[in-house]
Design a protein around this motif. Structure first.
Motif, short mmCIF file in Angstrom:
data_model
loop_
_atom_site.label_atom_id
_atom_site.label_comp_id
_atom_site.label_asym_id
_atom_site.label_seq_id
_atom_site.Cartn_x
_atom_site.Cartn_y
_atom_site.Cartn_z
N GLN A 53 0.88 -1.26 -0.06
CA GLN A 53 0.00 0.01 0.00
C GLN A 53 0.82 1.20 -0.14
O GLN A 53 0.66 2.17 -0.71
N LEU A 54 1.93 1.28 0.70
CA LEU A 54 3.11 2.28 0.82
C LEU A 54 3.33 2.56 -0.58
O LEU A 54 3.44 3.71 -1.00
N PHE A 55 3.70 1.50 -1.17
CA PHE A 55 4.47 1.60 -2.58
C PHE A 55 3.39 2.48 -3.69
O PHE A 55 3.58 3.19 -4.45
N ASP A 56 2.10 1.70 -3.51
CA ASP A 56 0.98 2.22 -4.32
C ASP A 56 0.78 3.78 -4.13
O ASP A 56 0.64 4.44 -5.22
N THR A 57 0.90 3.98 -3.01
CA THR A 57 0.64 5.55 -2.40
C THR A 57 1.76 6.32 -2.95
O THR A 57 1.46 7.48 -3.52
N ARG A 59 3.48 5.85 -5.60
CA ARG A 59 3.60 5.70 -7.13
C ARG A 59 2.47 6.63 -7.79
O ARG A 59 2.74 7.35 -8.46
N THR A 60 1.41 6.72 -6.65
CA THR A 60 0.23 7.96 -7.26
C THR A 60 0.75 9.19 -6.71
O THR A 60 0.37 10.24 -7.63
N VAL A 61 1.26 9.46 -5.56
CA VAL A 61 1.92 10.80 -5.28
C VAL A 61 2.76 11.38 -6.44
O VAL A 61 2.66 12.34 -6.84
N PHE A 62 3.85 10.45 -6.78
CA PHE A 62 4.98 11.02 -7.58
C PHE A 62 4.72 10.65 -8.97
O PHE A 62 5.39 11.08 -10.02
N GLY A 63 3.42 10.18 -9.47
CA GLY A 63 2.74 10.31 -10.71
C GLY A 63 3.57 9.02 -11.59
O GLY A 63 3.66 9.27 -12.79
N MET A 64 4.14 8.14 -11.10
CA MET A 64 5.02 7.16 -11.63
C MET A 64 3.95 5.71 -11.87
O MET A 64 3.19 5.50 -11.16
N TYR A 65 3.75 5.28 -13.18
CA TYR A 65 2.90 4.43 -13.39
C TYR A 65 3.60 3.18 -13.76
O TYR A 65 4.49 2.72 -14.57
#
Length: 65
Positions: A53-57, A59-65
């Motif tokens: 969940q931390l990595f997903d968050t 990824r979302t915050v920094f806009g990496m897909y």
């Protein structure tokens, strides 16, 4: 992060410790070891889920897909 996950981990630890002591008193050391390992696996799964969940968050915050 809420304290809920800390209480869950503590509860798993306490239940595992109690079951472990009861099994050791009844001379079932092998099963006590398996119960300890099962408790460890349960906690590790909970922690791995939190890290995912931390990595997903992130990824979302920094806009990496």
């Amino acid at each position: 992060m809420s304290l809920d996950i800390i209480f869950k981990i503590a509860a798993v630890g306490l239940i595992t410790a109690v079951i472990n002591q009861v099994l050791k008193k009844t001379d079932k050391d092998e099963i006590a070891t398996l119960v300890t390992l099962a408790g460890l696996v349960i906690v590790l799964i909970m922690v791995i889920d939190m890290v995912a969940q931390l990595f997903d968050t992130l990824r979302t915050v920094f806009g990496m897909y």
